[in-house]
Design an enzyme around this catalytic site. Structure first.
Site, mmCIF file in Angstrom:
data_model
loop_
_atom_site.group_PDB
_atom_site.id
_atom_site.type_symbol
_atom_site.label_atom_id
_atom_site.label_comp_id
_atom_site.label_asym_id
_atom_site.label_seq_id
_atom_site.Cartn_x
_atom_site.Cartn_y
_atom_site.Cartn_z
ATOM 1 N N ALA A 80 -9.203 6.006 3.903
ATOM 2 C CA ALA A 80 -9.255 7.065 4.802
ATOM 3 C C ALA A 80 -10.666 7.741 4.923
ATOM 4 O O ALA A 80 -11.146 7.987 3.760
ATOM 5 C CB ALA A 80 -8.137 8.077 4.320
ATOM 6 N N LYS A 89 0.641 -1.155 0.060
ATOM 7 C CA LYS A 89 -0.068 -0.129 0.218
ATOM 8 C C LYS A 89 0.962 1.177 -0.088
ATOM 9 O O LYS A 89 1.623 1.455 1.165
ATOM 10 C CB LYS A 89 -1.077 -0.070 1.135
#
Length: 255
Positions: free
Chosen positions: A184, A97
């Site tokens: 997020a 990631k």
């Protein structure tokens, strides 16, 4: 596996990816991951103990989940590339990631540096999942660079504001062919459901679970929300209308 989630040729039942930071201890971390039903767990390499002989989060996870190392805490492309290479040296995975932060206050990603690092890591054989803004143009550039998915933010990291711009997410879904994973900003279960209802393939979260008053219970709530959101997307919602529409048949009414 009827409605499984495919990522870089591998299939997963769960569309929820979770992080490992901010829990009070490793026991709570493991219990929350179990309750979430997640199959992929992301770990920040720059924030875990890697010293031989010392207790590590990796030991607590015990190989039960697919690990997704991330480059959290990196502020340049070079830092992120070195961190990804470290994960490879540790024998963790080719998946990474990719995070390159551009601003310490907002933690927004540096899109240009992210694209630069992505191009390098893809050439080196990594399966790159980049954390990026909700910009459809950048999402397309990252796909063209060879990224296996794009991970646009819903809102700033840890803000819990939920999906702030569903329209950009919809445009990204129309623009790229790789999976779109919301990353997020998720604060509660309804936020996760919205992301999946829009058609996003998965959602990644950490603070929304770890920062809750009861993280294990919230992890379960997030699992159910992701499942509900995905089913709602597949079912197809009714169109929105300005005026009422009778729910009972209007034909055959007795005058």
């Amino acid at each position: 596996m009827e409605d499984s989630f495919e990522l870089a040729g591998k299939r997963y039942r769960s569309r929820l990816i979770v992080g490992t930071g901010k829990y009070k201890d490793q026991d709570e971390t493991v219990r929350a991951i179990e309750a979430s039903g997640a199959e992929i767990v992301t770990v920040a390499l720059r924030r875990i103990t890697l010293t031989p002989g010392q207790p590590s989060l990796l030991d607590a996870l015990g190989g039960r989940w697919a690990l997704l190392p991330n480059t959290a805490g990196c502020y340049t492309a070079d830092e992120a590339i070195r961190t990804a290479r470290l994960a490879r040296e540790l024998g963790m995975t080719e998946f990474v990631k990719l995070e390159v932060i551009g601003d310490k206050r907002t933690l927004f990603p540096d899109a240009e540096a992210t694209l630069e690092a992505a191009r390098t890591l893809v050439k080196e054989g990594f399966t790159v999942l980049p954390y990026t803004t909700d910009d459809p143009v950048m999402a397309k550039k990252l796909e063209d660079a060879g990224c296996a998915a794009v991970m646009p933010l819903a809102a700033p990291i840890g803000s819990g504001l939920g999906v702030r711009n569903p329209y950009n997410l919809r445009i990204i879904l129309e623009t790229v062919k790789v999976p779109v994973i919301v990353d997020a900003g998720v604060g509660t279960a309804s936020d996760a459901a919205v992301a999946l209802e829009l058609g996003c393939h998965a959602v990644l979260m950490n603070t929304g679970i770890a920062g809750a008053k009861e993280p294990v219970l919230m992890a379960e709530a997030m699992r159910l929300a992701v499942e509900a959101g995905r089913k709602a997307f597949r079912a197809g919602r009714i169109p929105k209308k300005l005026h009422a529409a009778a729910s009972s048949p209007e034909q055959g009414l007795i005058e």
